[in-house]
Design a protein around this motif. Sequence first.
Motif, PDB file in Angstrom:
ATOM      1  N   ASP A  57       0.778  -1.301  -0.067  1.00 16.67           N
ATOM      2  CA  ASP A  57      -0.190   0.783   0.396  1.00 16.67           C
ATOM      3  C   ASP A  57       0.642   1.067  -0.149  1.00 16.67           C
ATOM      4  N   HIS A  58       0.370   2.125  -0.851  1.00 20.78           N
ATOM      5  CA  HIS A  58       1.212   3.290  -0.405  1.00 20.78           C
ATOM      6  C   HIS A  58       2.691   3.685  -1.641  1.00 20.78           C
ATOM      7  N   LEU A  59       3.421   2.194  -1.923  1.00 20.62           N
ATOM      8  CA  LEU A  59       4.732   2.118  -2.584  1.00 20.62           C
ATOM      9  C   LEU A  59       5.251   3.634  -3.226  1.00 20.62           C
ATOM     10  N   GLY A  60       3.866   4.456  -3.968  1.00 17.45           N
ATOM     11  CA  GLY A  60       4.370   5.760  -4.316  1.00 17.45           C
ATOM     12  C   GLY A  60       4.816   6.349  -3.179  1.00 17.45           C
ATOM     13  N   TRP A  77      16.060   2.382   8.119  1.00 18.34           N
ATOM     14  CA  TRP A  77      16.767   2.981   5.933  1.00 18.34           C
ATOM     15  C   TRP A  77      16.945   4.130   6.878  1.00 18.34           C
ATOM     16  N   HIS A  78      18.429   4.274   6.722  1.00 25.34           N
ATOM     17  CA  HIS A  78      19.142   4.891   7.046  1.00 25.34           C
ATOM     18  C   HIS A  78      18.812   5.792   8.249  1.00 25.34           C
ATOM     19  N   ALA A 114      13.881  -1.930  -1.114  1.00 25.73           N
ATOM     20  CA  ALA A 114      14.102  -2.543  -0.363  1.00 25.73           C
ATOM     21  C   ALA A 114      13.045  -3.608   0.604  1.00 25.73           C
ATOM     22  N   LEU A 115      12.165  -2.410   0.674  1.00 21.74           N
ATOM     23  CA  LEU A 115      10.649  -2.969   1.289  1.00 21.74           C
ATOM     24  C   LEU A 115      10.528  -3.824   0.319  1.00 21.74           C
ATOM     25  N   HIS A 126      11.434   8.679   0.807  1.00 21.79           N
ATOM     26  CA  HIS A 126      12.400   7.856   1.069  1.00 21.79           C
ATOM     27  C   HIS A 126      13.348   7.579   0.040  1.00 21.79           C
ATOM     28  N   GLY A 127      12.892   7.738  -1.047  1.00 19.38           N
ATOM     29  CA  GLY A 127      12.926   7.119  -2.124  1.00 19.38           C
ATOM     30  C   GLY A 127      12.608   5.690  -3.356  1.00 19.38           C
TER      31      GLY A 127
END
Length: 249
Positions: A112-115, A185-186, A128-129, A121-122
């Motif tokens: 969900d909401h990958l965009g 992530w960082h 990676a997710l 976060h890039g």
Amino acid sequence: PRWSLLVVPAVAALAGLAAHLALTFSGVPASRLPASFAFGVAAVALLLAGVLWLAAALLTLRRDAPTAQAAARAHELSGALSRPQFTQLAEREWSRSRRYDSDCAVLLVDPDHLGRINDEHGSRCGDALLERITQVCGGLLRRPDVLARYDGGAVVVLLPHTDPIGALDVAERIRTEVLAQRLDWHGVAISATVSVGVAAIGSGHASLDALLREAEQALDAAKAAGRNCVRAAPIRPRRSGEARPVISK
């Protein structure tokens, strides 16, 4: 090995040359020498053809090696097959299920909401997710199950010998496990949810594509319901006249 195919022409070439030399130095009449010479030339030509074939084969292997290694590496990292590999295995399982009237189901798992995650976060974070979600799916599956990349960021799961209730249970466990995950992530903890569409094989499915289309429709229903949920397509009877309940979750 490919080089072993050169043994026969190599032996023939050596035998031909040996016969020609033996006849040449043994005082055999000259009338017999052209035949032995022709045999030797033909054997050498056969050997050269084998060498050229082997060289071409080695060049092809060398050219294809990076692609094969990249595909193997991608499978190792994500645990997912490619779409063509999935199609090949799924078609085989589909045919088996239809022949023996056995249970089979398909899941479509879509982040969900990958965009939005990519924007904030890039794309590398999004990748990676996706890898983490794929690994979660793979960790909850059995050996006969088939996991593969699908369109976009979705993954597809084929569940042989799984009835509709069992497929819903797998889908819910995937949804719950992904929800519990945190990707560092960082220094930022990234969380995600997934929507899952479920479709079980029935008598109305003329092909694997028909089953996948119903899984896509179920996935759309999960997105429309607010995401982070599981929805199932209407369950069709596996045999004509067999009544089965409709389950939606």
